[in-house]
Design a protein around this motif. Structure first.
Motif, PDB file in Angstrom:
ATOM      1  N   ARG A 207       0.866  -1.181   0.000  1.00 31.97           N
ATOM      2  CA  ARG A 207       0.000   0.000   0.000  1.00 31.97           C
ATOM      3  C   ARG A 207       0.902   1.229   0.000  1.00 31.97           C
ATOM      4  N   ILE A 208       0.889   1.982  -1.094  1.00 28.46           N
ATOM      5  CA  ILE A 208       1.815   3.096  -1.265  1.00 28.46           C
ATOM      6  C   ILE A 208       1.032   4.396  -1.153  1.00 28.46           C
ATOM      7  N   VAL A 209       1.433   5.226  -0.206  1.00 26.71           N
ATOM      8  CA  VAL A 209       0.717   6.468   0.085  1.00 26.71           C
ATOM      9  C   VAL A 209       1.657   7.653  -0.089  1.00 26.71           C
ATOM     10  N   ALA A 210       1.073   8.832  -0.220  1.00 23.16           N
ATOM     11  CA  ALA A 210       1.867  10.043  -0.402  1.00 23.16           C
ATOM     12  C   ALA A 210       2.590  10.415   0.886  1.00 23.16           C
ATOM     13  N   GLY A 211       3.842  10.820   0.738  1.00 24.33           N
ATOM     14  CA  GLY A 211       4.641  11.279   1.865  1.00 24.33           C
ATOM     15  C   GLY A 211       5.773  12.138   1.351  1.00 24.33           C
ATOM     16  N   PRO A 212       6.444  12.867   2.214  1.00 28.21           N
ATOM     17  CA  PRO A 212       7.504  13.768   1.761  1.00 28.21           C
ATOM     18  C   PRO A 212       8.709  13.049   1.174  1.00 28.21           C
ATOM     19  N   GLU A 213       8.947  11.805   1.603  1.00 29.54           N
ATOM     20  CA  GLU A 213      10.080  11.029   1.109  1.00 29.54           C
ATOM     21  C   GLU A 213       9.807   9.550   1.343  1.00 29.54           C
ATOM     22  N   HIS A 214      10.676   8.713   0.785  1.00 32.45           N
ATOM     23  CA  HIS A 214      10.474   7.271   0.923  1.00 32.45           C
ATOM     24  C   HIS A 214      10.606   6.838   2.380  1.00 32.45           C
ATOM     25  N   ARG A 215       9.644   6.023   2.821  1.00 28.44           N
ATOM     26  CA  ARG A 215       9.691   5.470   4.175  1.00 28.44           C
ATOM     27  C   ARG A 215       8.836   4.215   4.230  1.00 28.44           C
ATOM     28  N   VAL A 216       9.385   3.136   4.795  1.00 29.88           N
ATOM     29  CA  VAL A 216       8.588   1.946   5.066  1.00 29.88           C
ATOM     30  C   VAL A 216       7.833   2.235   6.353  1.00 29.88           C
ATOM     31  N   ALA A 217       6.518   2.440   6.229  1.00 33.13           N
ATOM     32  CA  ALA A 217       5.762   3.070   7.313  1.00 33.13           C
ATOM     33  C   ALA A 217       5.143   2.085   8.289  1.00 33.13           C
ATOM     34  N   SER A 218       4.508   1.016   7.793  1.00 32.94           N
ATOM     35  CA  SER A 218       3.850   0.093   8.722  1.00 32.94           C
ATOM     36  C   SER A 218       3.661  -1.269   8.078  1.00 32.94           C
ATOM     37  N   LEU A 219       3.564  -2.270   8.929  1.00 33.69           N
ATOM     38  CA  LEU A 219       3.386  -3.657   8.516  1.00 33.69           C
ATOM     39  C   LEU A 219       2.133  -4.182   9.194  1.00 33.69           C
ATOM     40  N   ARG A 220       1.242  -4.790   8.409  1.00 35.13           N
ATOM     41  CA  ARG A 220      -0.036  -5.248   8.949  1.00 35.13           C
ATOM     42  C   ARG A 220      -0.164  -6.763   8.776  1.00 35.13           C
ATOM     43  N   PHE A 221      -0.817  -7.398   9.771  1.00 40.26           N
ATOM     44  CA  PHE A 221      -0.975  -8.848   9.777  1.00 40.26           C
ATOM     45  C   PHE A 221      -2.370  -9.260   9.316  1.00 40.26           C
ATOM     46  N   ASN A 222      -2.576 -10.570   9.260  1.00 43.69           N
ATOM     47  CA  ASN A 222      -3.833 -11.111   8.745  1.00 43.69           C
ATOM     48  C   ASN A 222      -5.043 -10.717   9.582  1.00 43.69           C
ATOM     49  N   ASP A 223      -4.851 -10.402  10.859  1.00 45.63           N
ATOM     50  CA  ASP A 223      -5.988 -10.031  11.708  1.00 45.63           C
ATOM     51  C   ASP A 223      -6.232  -8.525  11.741  1.00 45.63           C
ATOM     52  N   GLY A 224      -5.499  -7.770  10.924  1.00 45.58           N
ATOM     53  CA  GLY A 224      -5.694  -6.330  10.846  1.00 45.58           C
ATOM     54  C   GLY A 224      -4.790  -5.517  11.743  1.00 45.58           C
ATOM     55  N   ARG A 225      -4.124  -6.156  12.697  1.00 49.23           N
ATOM     56  CA  ARG A 225      -3.230  -5.417  13.583  1.00 49.23           C
ATOM     57  C   ARG A 225      -1.919  -5.085  12.877  1.00 49.23           C
TER      58      ARG A 225
END
Length: 233
Positions: A207-225
């Motif tokens: 899921r790639i979203v707009a931001g000021p620069e490249h950053r790996v922002a978050s990791l989500r699991f199968n249960d949504g957390r």
């Protein structure tokens, strides 16, 4: 022509033994990458899909600044990072064929190099890597040789998590990055949403979203957390 699949997500830590203990306390089953007395990484595998690599790239007896100066730019960025910092794709053929396929799809790569590690079980794994000069693109691996034998119990976690579901990446050019990632994968579906561009492949979503620069922002699991949710629970 073979395709690439999501391989793993890198989490930069300080104090690997302390971090392994913290992840185990959060309900993860963690495998040491090699002898715990000298390991630089530890792995969290799931029942399917990509895994998590906890790693500290700086040798215990090295000065971080001097180590960074000797390394390629991507590894230098790992030295400075904390937490989620990068991700990898994996092919199912020799690296030469992978490089040819990437070149045919307009992806610039650097020369490949060999890597190996001897696991805590005494088995030495070997593989090849290429680190694209664009740091916002994932690095690419050939398959491990031999294929690692991961016991079923090491894929199960007391926190109930079964697999990684998605990785959120910030980018100044979300659509362009999504196009490049889709080209690398070769068999992915690109979708444009109101607030993101997604790339879906093999049951996993970038899921790639707009931001000021490249950053790996978050990791989500199968249960949504998210990873942060699980570690805080």
């Amino acid at each position: 022509m073979s395709e690439l699949t999501p391989s793993h997500v890198l989490v930069r830590v300080e104090g690997l033994a302390r971090s392994v203990a913290a992840y185990e306390a959060a309900g993860f089953t963690v495998q040491w990458g090699s002898d715990p007395r000298a390991a630089h990484n530890a792995l969290i595998h799931f029942r399917e899909g990509p895994f998590i690599e906890l790693f500290d790239p700086v040798p215990a007896d090295a000065d971080p600044a001097e180590f960074r100066a000797r390394m390629p730019p991507r590894v230098g960025a790992w030295v400075d990072a904390r937490g989620l910092c990068d991700h990898a794709l994996e092919g199912d053929t020799a690296m030469e064929a992978i490089l040819e396929r990437l070149a045919a799809r307009g992806i610039e790569t650097n020369p490949a190099f060999e890597a190996e590690r001897t696991g805590a079980d005494g088995v030495t794994l070997r593989w090849s890597l290429t680190l694209p000069p664009r740091l916002d693109l994932p690095f690419v691996m050939s398959p491990y040789e031999p294929a690692p034998a991961i016991p079923e119990g090491d894929r199960r976690h007391s926190n109930g998590l079964r697999r990684l579901a998605s990785l959120e990446i910030e980018s100044a050019q979300p659509f362009e990055l999504a196009e490049r990632l889709t080209a690398m994968l070769g068999h992915a579906t690109l979708r444009t949403l109101d607030d993101a561009v997604t790339v879906e492949t093999a049951g996993f979503t970038y899921r790639i979203v707009a931001g000021p620069e490249h950053r790996v922002a978050s990791l989500r699991f199968n249960d949504g957390r998210t990873l942060e949710d699980v570690r805080a629970s």
